[in-house]
Write an enzyme that holds these catalytic residues in place. Structure first.
Site, PDB file in Angstrom:
ATOM      1  N   ASP A   1       0.851  -1.197   0.000  1.00 20.96           N
ATOM      2  CA  ASP A   1       0.000   0.000   0.000  1.00 20.96           C
ATOM      3  C   ASP A   1       0.879   1.237   0.000  1.00 20.96           C
ATOM      4  O   ASP A   1       2.109   1.148   0.052  1.00 20.96           O
ATOM      5  CB  ASP A   1      -0.946   0.003   1.204  1.00 20.96           C
ATOM      6  CG  ASP A   1      -2.278   0.688   0.892  1.00 20.96           C
ATOM      7  OD1 ASP A   1      -2.263   1.728   0.197  1.00 20.96           O
ATOM      8  OD2 ASP A   1      -3.316   0.201   1.349  1.00 20.96           O
TER       9      ASP A   1
ATOM     10  N   GLY B   1       4.194   1.277  -1.972  1.00 19.49           N
ATOM     11  CA  GLY B   1       4.140   1.514  -3.405  1.00 19.49           C
ATOM     12  C   GLY B   1       2.736   1.904  -3.820  1.00 19.49           C
ATOM     13  O   GLY B   1       1.830   2.031  -2.983  1.00 19.49           O
ATOM     14  N   ASP B   2       2.557   2.084  -5.127  1.00 22.31           N
ATOM     15  CA  ASP B   2       1.284   2.526  -5.670  1.00 22.31           C
ATOM     16  C   ASP B   2       0.819   1.505  -6.703  1.00 22.31           C
ATOM     17  O   ASP B   2       1.474   1.305  -7.729  1.00 22.31           O
ATOM     18  CB  ASP B   2       1.453   3.907  -6.338  1.00 22.31           C
ATOM     19  CG  ASP B   2       0.132   4.543  -6.728  1.00 22.31           C
ATOM     20  OD1 ASP B   2      -0.833   3.795  -6.983  1.00 22.31           O
ATOM     21  OD2 ASP B   2       0.068   5.783  -6.797  1.00 22.31           O
ATOM     22  N   PHE B   3      -0.313   0.840  -6.432  1.00 18.82           N
ATOM     23  CA  PHE B   3      -0.756  -0.209  -7.350  1.00 18.82           C
ATOM     24  C   PHE B   3      -1.221   0.333  -8.696  1.00 18.82           C
ATOM     25  O   PHE B   3      -1.486  -0.427  -9.622  1.00 18.82           O
ATOM     26  CB  PHE B   3      -1.833  -1.092  -6.719  1.00 18.82           C
ATOM     27  CG  PHE B   3      -3.054  -0.371  -6.178  1.00 18.82           C
ATOM     28  CD1 PHE B   3      -3.836   0.448  -6.993  1.00 18.82           C
ATOM     29  CD2 PHE B   3      -3.441  -0.553  -4.858  1.00 18.82           C
ATOM     30  CE1 PHE B   3      -4.970   1.066  -6.505  1.00 18.82           C
ATOM     31  CE2 PHE B   3      -4.569   0.069  -4.347  1.00 18.82           C
ATOM     32  CZ  PHE B   3      -5.339   0.892  -5.179  1.00 18.82           C
TER      33      PHE B   3
ATOM     34  N   HIS C   1     -13.920  -1.249  -6.392  1.00 15.36           N
ATOM     35  CA  HIS C   1     -15.078  -0.349  -6.364  1.00 15.36           C
ATOM     36  C   HIS C   1     -14.680   1.117  -6.183  1.00 15.36           C
ATOM     37  O   HIS C   1     -15.508   2.007  -6.379  1.00 15.36           O
ATOM     38  CB  HIS C   1     -16.088  -0.787  -5.294  1.00 15.36           C
ATOM     39  CG  HIS C   1     -15.701  -0.457  -3.890  1.00 15.36           C
ATOM     40  ND1 HIS C   1     -16.617  -0.353  -2.873  1.00 15.36           N
ATOM     41  CD2 HIS C   1     -14.482  -0.208  -3.301  1.00 15.36           C
ATOM     42  CE1 HIS C   1     -16.010  -0.056  -1.737  1.00 15.36           C
ATOM     43  NE2 HIS C   1     -14.720   0.030  -1.976  1.00 15.36           N
TER      44      HIS C   1
END
Length: 322
Positions: free
Chosen positions: A207, A233-235, A253
């Site tokens: 995350d 990190g950044d998905f 969502h």
């Protein structure tokens, strides 16, 4: 025929619409009572308004007026001695109540969140959430720059997600899995539930940096730090590779279709042959699905939150498959 006239029908309709328009007052009142800890002050039994006001640091007259104005909500009642007492519903605002909703009430009525609903018309016209018009950025970017709001939001999500995490851990067979990667895993609640239920399992919580340290601390507190890595990190850019199972729990969502496909593609690129992806979401019931009326209302409310605040959407099973 009844005794109703066009005039009486019109008056009833006006009263009903006025009640609906004033619904924000009920939300604001519940949020204020939650912040002050009024339910906690009444947890041991009925007390006078004066006693409660002193306990929570409120003005006696102002608190009495607020309690009187919200009697119809069913949170409190007054006994024959004029003392205020909690109802079963009001007791859920106590901090230590099983399934406490105090934090949810606070976060739901934070100024930064309310402002997004003030720009709901922007979402209807532009297709981007009202949050952007209110704050000039998306929710996640706002939380990254506002630590107090982020902490409050994360705590609320932890409470809401606790039962969900236990249910996932109980229903998914991880007995033959070596390494699970929770993409957007927040503070680690789902991984903790899975590792607790599966002694052989190792985990990764992936995350943003803003929540990574919280996840490490929770894993340490649970005695699971040695079995789980926390990776910041950044998905939206990439995902940790080489997991046997990847989890997306209440992630898709949050995004429109293009954003959701981007996250899914990044997961696919990180996965080795034979790896699995598990998606945990509320699924919009089909129109003809029986016995789902209450859940339909819940999902519609969640979808409105996506429209106004987050920028994503709730989806049907067919939409997720597509």
């Amino acid at each position: 025929m009844g005794d109703e006239t066009p005039q009486s029908t019109d008056r009833a309709a006006r009263r009903r619409l006025a009640e609906l328009i004033g619904g924000y007052q009920a939300s604001a009142a519940i949020g204020a009572l939650a912040r002050l800890g009024v339910a906690d002050a009444l947890a041991q039994g009925p007390r006078s308004v004066a006693d409660v006001a002193r306990a929570v640091g409120a003005g006696e007259d102002a608190l009495a007026r607020l309690l009187a104005a919200t009697l119809d909500l069913g949170l409190f009642a007054f006994d024959d001695e004029g003392r205020c007492a909690l109802s079963d519903v009001g007791a859920l605002l106590c901090s230590d109540a099983p399934g406490s909703m105090r934090r949810f009430a606070v976060v739901s009525t934070e100024q930064w969140r309310w402002a997004a609903y003030g720009h709901l018309d922007h979402a209807l016209r532009s297709g981007e959430p009202g949050f952007v018009a209110a704050h000039g950025c998306r929710l996640w970017d706002y939380l990254a720059g506002h630590p107090e709001a982020a902490a409050s939001f994360a705590e609320s999500m932890d409470r809401v997600g606790a039962a969900r995490d236990r249910a996932v851990a109980a229903s998914v067979d991880m007995s033959a899995v070596g390494r699970v990667v929770d993409v957007g895993g927040g503070r680690g609640g789902l991984v903790i539930a899975l590792l607790t239920a599966n002694p052989q399992l190792r985990g990764v919580v992936f995350d943003l940096p803003a929540v990574a340290e919280d996840a490490r601390e929770r894993l340490r507190s649970a005695g699971l730090a040695g079995r789980c890595d926390v990776v910041a990190g950044d998905f939206r850019d990439a995902v940790v590779p080489d997991g046997d199972v990847y989890l997306l729990s209440w992630i898709l969502h949050d995004w429109d279709d293009a954003g959701a496909v981007r996250v899914l593609r990044n997961c696919r690129e990180a996965m080795v042959p034979g790896a699995r992806l598990l998606v945990v979401e509320m699924v919009v019931p089909e129109p003809d699905q029986t016995g789902a009326e209450a859940f339909q209302r819940l999902v519609r409310q969640a979808d409105l939150e996506m429209l106004a605040v987050v920028g994503g959407r709730e989806r049907t099973k067919v939409e997720y498959e597509r």
